[in-house]
Write a protein that holds these residues in place. Structure first.
Motif, PDB file in Angstrom:
ATOM      1  N   LEU A 143       0.900  -1.142   0.000  1.00 26.72           N
ATOM      2  CA  LEU A 143       0.000   0.000   0.000  1.00 26.72           C
ATOM      3  C   LEU A 143       0.945   1.199   0.000  1.00 26.72           C
ATOM      4  O   LEU A 143       1.871   1.252   0.825  1.00 26.72           O
ATOM      5  N   HIS A 144       0.759   2.150  -0.914  1.00 30.49           N
ATOM      6  CA  HIS A 144       1.664   3.305  -0.946  1.00 30.49           C
ATOM      7  C   HIS A 144       1.032   4.481  -1.657  1.00 30.49           C
ATOM      8  O   HIS A 144       0.013   4.343  -2.353  1.00 30.49           O
ATOM      9  N   SER A 145       1.650   5.630  -1.524  1.00 28.37           N
ATOM     10  CA  SER A 145       1.201   6.843  -2.204  1.00 28.37           C
ATOM     11  C   SER A 145       1.600   6.785  -3.667  1.00 28.37           C
ATOM     12  O   SER A 145       2.652   6.248  -4.012  1.00 28.37           O
ATOM     13  N   GLY A 146       0.762   7.342  -4.532  1.00 32.24           N
ATOM     14  CA  GLY A 146       1.087   7.393  -5.952  1.00 32.24           C
ATOM     15  C   GLY A 146      -0.112   7.841  -6.764  1.00 32.24           C
ATOM     16  O   GLY A 146      -1.223   7.974  -6.243  1.00 32.24           O
ATOM     17  N   SER A 147       0.129   8.062  -8.031  1.00 37.75           N
ATOM     18  CA  SER A 147      -0.936   8.495  -8.927  1.00 37.75           C
ATOM     19  C   SER A 147      -1.987   7.408  -9.047  1.00 37.75           C
ATOM     20  O   SER A 147      -1.673   6.244  -9.248  1.00 37.75           O
ATOM     21  N   ARG A 148      -3.237   7.814  -8.954  1.00 37.92           N
ATOM     22  CA  ARG A 148      -4.334   6.868  -9.118  1.00 37.92           C
ATOM     23  C   ARG A 148      -4.921   6.954 -10.526  1.00 37.92           C
ATOM     24  O   ARG A 148      -5.995   6.430 -10.789  1.00 37.92           O
ATOM     25  N   ALA A 149      -4.183   7.568 -11.453  1.00 39.08           N
ATOM     26  CA  ALA A 149      -4.679   7.758 -12.821  1.00 39.08           C
ATOM     27  C   ALA A 149      -4.774   6.447 -13.605  1.00 39.08           C
ATOM     28  O   ALA A 149      -5.618   6.319 -14.467  1.00 39.08           O
ATOM     29  N   GLY A 150      -3.924   5.490 -13.329  1.00 44.46           N
ATOM     30  CA  GLY A 150      -3.950   4.217 -14.055  1.00 44.46           C
ATOM     31  C   GLY A 150      -3.742   3.061 -13.107  1.00 44.46           C
ATOM     32  O   GLY A 150      -3.529   3.242 -11.913  1.00 44.46           O
TER      33      GLY A 150
END
Length: 180
Positions: A143-150
């Motif tokens: 589980l981590h932070s990052g773009s949820r765009a794809g």
């Protein structure tokens, strides 16, 4: 003009009374068919039975996590949401997530937090930053932070604030449940 009788105009209040009376009469005539129809519908409607209605089956609240009471974090891949939980109740969330693709899916099941890395960088995927990583399986998924765009490569991506909350709340040994 002797002998001729002039009619003076009607007083203002009399005119408005006449207009009001005519409008009221017209409205009553227009509504009469509706009143008759209402009575007919009510007369034709079946009477409610005297038996009490069966109690409705309890439904799971919309924001209630679908995992067991043992989960410390619950991830619902079907709804693309996650919650921090305690004894089956949400303590934070729902949080929007992005998960793996069909070719590289996020696994379902019960996992244990293995380790945490605040500034992790992926060696496998072009040195992609994975801030606030909470690793939960032997394949390097977290589980981590990052773009949820794809779609991800099997990880569970969260918005930065949510990833920070998850990172702060979970410790090695905590239970991660992922359902579809």
């Amino acid at each position: 003009m002797v002998g001729r009788h002039h009619r003076s105009p009607a007083p203002r209040h009399a005119v408005s009374h006449t207009v009001r009376h005519t409008a009221s009469h017209t409205a009553r005539r227009a509504l009469a068919p509706l009143a008759a129809a209402s009575v007919a519908v009510l007369a034709a409607a079946p009477l409610a039975s005297a038996a009490p209605a069966a109690p409705a089956a309890p439904q799971q609240p919309a924001d209630q996590p679908p995992c067991s009471d043992a989960a410390d974090v619950c991830v619902d891949l079907g709804e693309q949401r996650a919650w921090l939980t305690d004894d089956g109740r949400a303590t934070s969330g729902p949080m929007a997530i992005t998960s793996g693709s069909d070719e590289d899916p996020t696994p379902t099941g019960e996992f244990t937090v293995q380790r945490k890395e605040r500034h992790h960088v992926s060696r496998e995927f072009g040195r992609a930053p994975m801030p606030y990583s909470v690793f939960f399986d032997d394949e390097g998924r977290a589980l981590h932070s990052g773009s949820r765009a794809g779609s991800s490569h099997g990880c569970v991506r969260l918005d930065k604030d949510d990833a920070q909350d998850v990172f702060a709340a979970l410790e090695p040994g905590d239970r991660v449940e992922i359902v579809r």
